[in-house]
Design a protein around this motif. Structure first.
Motif, short mmCIF file in Angstrom:
data_model
loop_
_atom_site.label_atom_id
_atom_site.label_comp_id
_atom_site.label_asym_id
_atom_site.label_seq_id
_atom_site.Cartn_x
_atom_site.Cartn_y
_atom_site.Cartn_z
N ALA A 13 35.50 41.50 39.70
CA ALA A 13 36.29 41.60 38.78
C ALA A 13 37.32 40.63 38.80
O ALA A 13 37.73 39.32 38.19
CB ALA A 13 35.77 42.37 37.52
N GLU A 14 38.75 41.01 38.89
CA GLU A 14 39.78 40.80 39.15
C GLU A 14 39.84 39.71 39.81
O GLU A 14 40.73 38.64 39.57
CB GLU A 14 40.49 41.66 39.34
CG GLU A 14 41.13 42.53 38.41
CD GLU A 14 41.90 43.76 39.14
OE1 GLU A 14 43.25 43.01 39.57
OE2 GLU A 14 42.28 44.56 39.17
N ARG A 15 39.35 39.35 40.98
CA ARG A 15 39.48 38.54 42.21
C ARG A 15 38.60 37.76 41.48
O ARG A 15 39.21 35.72 41.79
CB ARG A 15 38.73 38.73 43.46
CG ARG A 15 38.42 37.84 43.90
CD ARG A 15 38.59 38.18 45.39
NE ARG A 15 37.87 37.05 46.79
CZ ARG A 15 36.47 36.29 47.38
NH1 ARG A 15 35.28 37.05 46.50
NH2 ARG A 15 36.77 35.91 48.30
N ALA A 16 38.18 36.89 40.63
CA ALA A 16 37.39 36.22 40.12
C ALA A 16 37.48 35.77 39.16
O ALA A 16 37.58 35.28 38.55
CB ALA A 16 35.40 36.68 39.61
N ALA A 17 38.20 36.66 38.28
CA ALA A 17 39.21 35.83 36.88
C ALA A 17 40.24 34.89 37.41
O ALA A 17 41.08 33.86 37.06
CB ALA A 17 39.82 37.44 35.68
N ALA A 18 40.92 35.21 38.63
CA ALA A 18 42.49 34.98 39.28
C ALA A 18 41.46 33.58 39.58
O ALA A 18 42.51 32.68 39.94
CB ALA A 18 42.56 35.75 40.46
N ARG A 19 40.65 33.28 40.86
CA ARG A 19 39.56 32.05 40.89
C ARG A 19 39.86 31.25 39.92
O ARG A 19 40.07 30.32 39.71
CB ARG A 19 38.77 32.42 41.96
CG ARG A 19 38.66 33.29 43.07
CD ARG A 19 38.07 33.71 43.81
NE ARG A 19 37.12 32.56 44.61
CZ ARG A 19 36.21 32.36 45.89
NH1 ARG A 19 35.66 33.91 45.45
NH2 ARG A 19 36.22 31.59 45.99
N GLU A 20 39.18 32.24 38.85
CA GLU A 20 38.97 31.39 37.26
C GLU A 20 40.04 30.49 36.43
O GLU A 20 40.59 29.31 36.24
CB GLU A 20 38.04 31.85 36.38
CG GLU A 20 37.80 31.03 35.21
CD GLU A 20 36.73 31.04 35.36
OE1 GLU A 20 36.27 29.82 34.63
OE2 GLU A 20 36.02 31.50 35.93
N ALA A 21 41.15 31.37 36.93
CA ALA A 21 42.46 31.03 36.75
C ALA A 21 43.11 30.33 37.65
O ALA A 21 44.40 28.93 37.09
CB ALA A 21 43.38 32.34 36.28
N LYS A 22 42.79 29.23 38.98
CA LYS A 22 43.25 28.82 40.26
C LYS A 22 44.38 29.45 40.12
O LYS A 22 45.19 29.70 40.57
CB LYS A 22 43.82 27.69 39.23
CG LYS A 22 42.01 26.83 39.35
CD LYS A 22 42.63 25.32 39.09
CE LYS A 22 41.37 24.21 39.46
NZ LYS A 22 40.23 25.09 38.57
N ASP A 23 44.79 31.10 40.43
CA ASP A 23 45.71 31.48 40.76
C ASP A 23 45.34 32.68 41.99
O ASP A 23 44.77 33.58 42.27
CB ASP A 23 45.86 32.78 39.97
CG ASP A 23 47.42 34.04 40.25
OD1 ASP A 23 47.41 33.62 41.27
OD2 ASP A 23 47.44 34.74 39.61
N TRP A 24 45.15 31.20 43.20
CA TRP A 24 45.33 31.31 44.38
C TRP A 24 45.44 32.47 45.51
O TRP A 24 45.41 33.77 46.00
CB TRP A 24 44.64 30.08 45.47
CG TRP A 24 43.90 29.21 44.55
CD1 TRP A 24 44.68 27.87 44.12
CD2 TRP A 24 43.17 29.64 44.36
NE1 TRP A 24 43.82 26.86 43.66
CE2 TRP A 24 42.94 28.05 43.33
CE3 TRP A 24 41.91 30.01 43.87
CZ2 TRP A 24 41.19 27.18 43.01
CZ3 TRP A 24 40.51 29.63 44.17
CH2 TRP A 24 40.71 28.25 42.79
N ALA A 25 47.11 32.57 45.22
CA ALA A 25 47.52 33.95 45.44
C ALA A 25 46.80 35.09 45.21
O ALA A 25 46.90 36.17 46.40
CB ALA A 25 49.15 33.64 45.18
N ARG A 26 46.88 35.30 43.62
CA ARG A 26 46.67 36.50 43.60
C ARG A 26 45.28 37.40 44.32
O ARG A 26 44.33 37.83 44.82
CB ARG A 26 46.40 36.59 41.79
CG ARG A 26 45.92 38.10 41.01
CD ARG A 26 46.16 39.04 41.77
NE ARG A 26 45.63 39.89 41.10
CZ ARG A 26 45.94 41.56 41.50
NH1 ARG A 26 46.27 42.12 42.85
NH2 ARG A 26 45.76 42.68 41.17
N ALA A 27 44.18 36.00 43.94
CA ALA A 27 42.93 36.39 44.40
C ALA A 27 42.73 36.77 46.54
O ALA A 27 42.05 37.57 46.91
CB ALA A 27 41.80 35.05 44.35
#
Length: 467
Positions: A428-442
């Protein structure tokens, strides 16, 4: 197609025709319990376990006898080296063997006789051979009794050898022999070097059974004078099985109709053994792979093919089996009703001298088709494929749902729920990071999950994970 088995005696594949329709009597030479079992030791047990399972699956009532040799020269020598009673060593090593075979889902035999429990039957058989002129007591006072190989014209027929070409038997002192190739049926007690507990009373004086006679006596007791299949490792063909057949038939017992022999697991081209220093003990191997993966590694090779062991090959086999497991885990929630049925190609492979390599290939074909159906959402056809895979794995002793493998217990289910909650939180955290285009976090979350040994697959219905 009728089951065909490669008979060592005839050097060809023969239709299996049991002595009694619908029944099968099998005797397999087990281990001498002198040391801890290694990978090479347990291959024979796995191979003949598959034979037993296939005969059962095809409607036979199987009587499966596998012995242990619990008294012999090696046990006495090793116990003396270790300063323990020979029977304590044999008992401890028998427990190690039982644990090893259980860890790879080898079914317990119908009965597992030991030599020490069948001395009366052994003495009776030796008496018959002496009375028929095929055995004699040594005249040197040793108490030894030998089989007279030249009294039996068919001696050597199993391995197609002439007596003149054979090496002298090495299982007893040659002083009392009429011919150096005669082999020991009874070994007189050597009171100067052997404990009194290693001797039983007999008409020829105190002593113990020879190696070969024990199997003839035990096979006869539990399967009768004639039975269907005798099995064991290829290294037992001579002298052990040659001697078994000769002494049994010389006593008037037809003995085995078919002889089956499994090949070795080798290291550096040599038979795996303690003397080579290259044995791989089962507990050590199971620190690297699971028991079900080790069994798959053995089953995937044909029983008559030598296998060159390597950890790389073992790891590849484990990965291949995990692909099967992954399909079952992902398909199970999507399958409605299913029925366990064996595909024709699998049956044909198994009927062709237990062709497990081709049978395993059929499983992987079914898994590939099942994955395609899973992606397409075709639940009816998926159920058929799912049932086929389960049925095939059952025959090979590789069904992950078998309680032997420890899956599906309450503790396992609770642990799975805990891991699922943790992984789902990270996803879920990964999906949220991708949604925010925070690719490094994802990417960092993905690497964290992977480092924990969890595989994640993005599917149309959402991410799926597996260990």
């Amino acid at each position: 197609m009728t089951l065909r088995l490669h008979d060592t005696a005839t050097r060809e594949a023969r239709d299996f025709v049991p002595l009694v329709p619908g029944k099968a009597g099998i005797y397999v030479c087990g281990l001498t319990v002198q040391s801890e079992p290694h990978v090479g030791h347990v291959r024979s047990a796995v191979n003949f376990d598959v034979l037993r399972r296939w005969l059962t699956a095809t409607g036979h009532d199987v009587d499966f006898i596998r012995n242990v040799t619990d008294i012999d020269d090696k046990i006495l020598a090793k116990s003396a080296e270790q300063g323990v009673h020979w029977y304590a060593l044999a008992s401890a090593m028998k427990r190690e063997l039982d644990a090893a075979l259980a860890s790879i889902n080898v079914l317990p035999p119908t009965y597992e006789p030991g030599a020490t429990g069948h001395v009366p039957e052994i003495i009776e058989l030796i008496d018959q051979l002496v009375a028929r002129g095929h055995a004699y007591a040594a005249d040197d006072g040793s108490g030894d009794v030998y089989f007279d190989v030249r009294s039996w014209p068919s001696y050597g027929e199993l391995t197609r050898q002439r007596v003149e070409d054979m090496e002298p038997a090495g299982d007893a002192d040659p002083r009392g022999k009429r011919d150096p190739r005669d082999f020991a049926l009874w070994k007189g007690w050597k009171k100067e070097s052997e404990p009194s507990t290693a001797a039983w009373p007999s008409p020829w004086g105190p002593g113990r059974p020879g190696w070969h006679i024990e199997c003839s006596a035990m096979a006869g007791k539990y399967l009768g004078p004639a039975f269907d299949i005798h099995g064991g490792g290829v290294d037992l063909r001579f002298p052990h099985h040659e001697n078994e057949q000769a002494q049994s038939r010389a006593a008037g017992r037809p003995f085995a109709s078919y002889w089956l022999h499994n090949a070795w697991i080798t290291t550096a081209g040599e038979k795996m053994s303690k003397s080579l220093g290259n044995s791989l003990l089962i507990p050590s191997v199971l620190e690297r792979v699971r028991g079900i993966e080790l069994r798959y590694y053995m089953v995937a090779a044909h029983y008559r093919s030598h296998v060159e062991f390597s950890f790389e090959a073992l790891d590849e086999a484990a990965k291949a089996f995990r692909r099967i497991e992954d399909f079952l885990d992902r398909a199970a929630p999507a399958v409605g009703s299913w029925f366990a049925a064996l595909p024709d190609a699998f049956v044909e492979a198994m009927d062709d001298d237990l062709g497990t390599p081709a049978a395993v290939a059929v499983i992987h074909d079914a898994v590939r088709e099942g994955n395609r159906l899973l992606a397409a959402g075709d639940s009816d056809e998926l159920g058929r494929r799912f049932g086929e895979v389960i049925a095939m794995l059952d025959v090979l002793g590789l069904n992950p749902a078998d309680p032997t493998w420890g899956r599906g217990t309450r503790g396992d289910d609770r642990l799975t729920d805990v891991v699922d909650a943790l992984v789902q939180g990270l996803l879920a955290e990964r999906a949220a990071a991708r949604e925010a285009k925070d690719w490094a976090r994802a990417d960092a979350i993905r690497d964290q999950i992977k480092a924990a040994g969890v595989e994640v697959e993005d599917t149309p219905s959402g991410p799926k994970w597996s260990v």
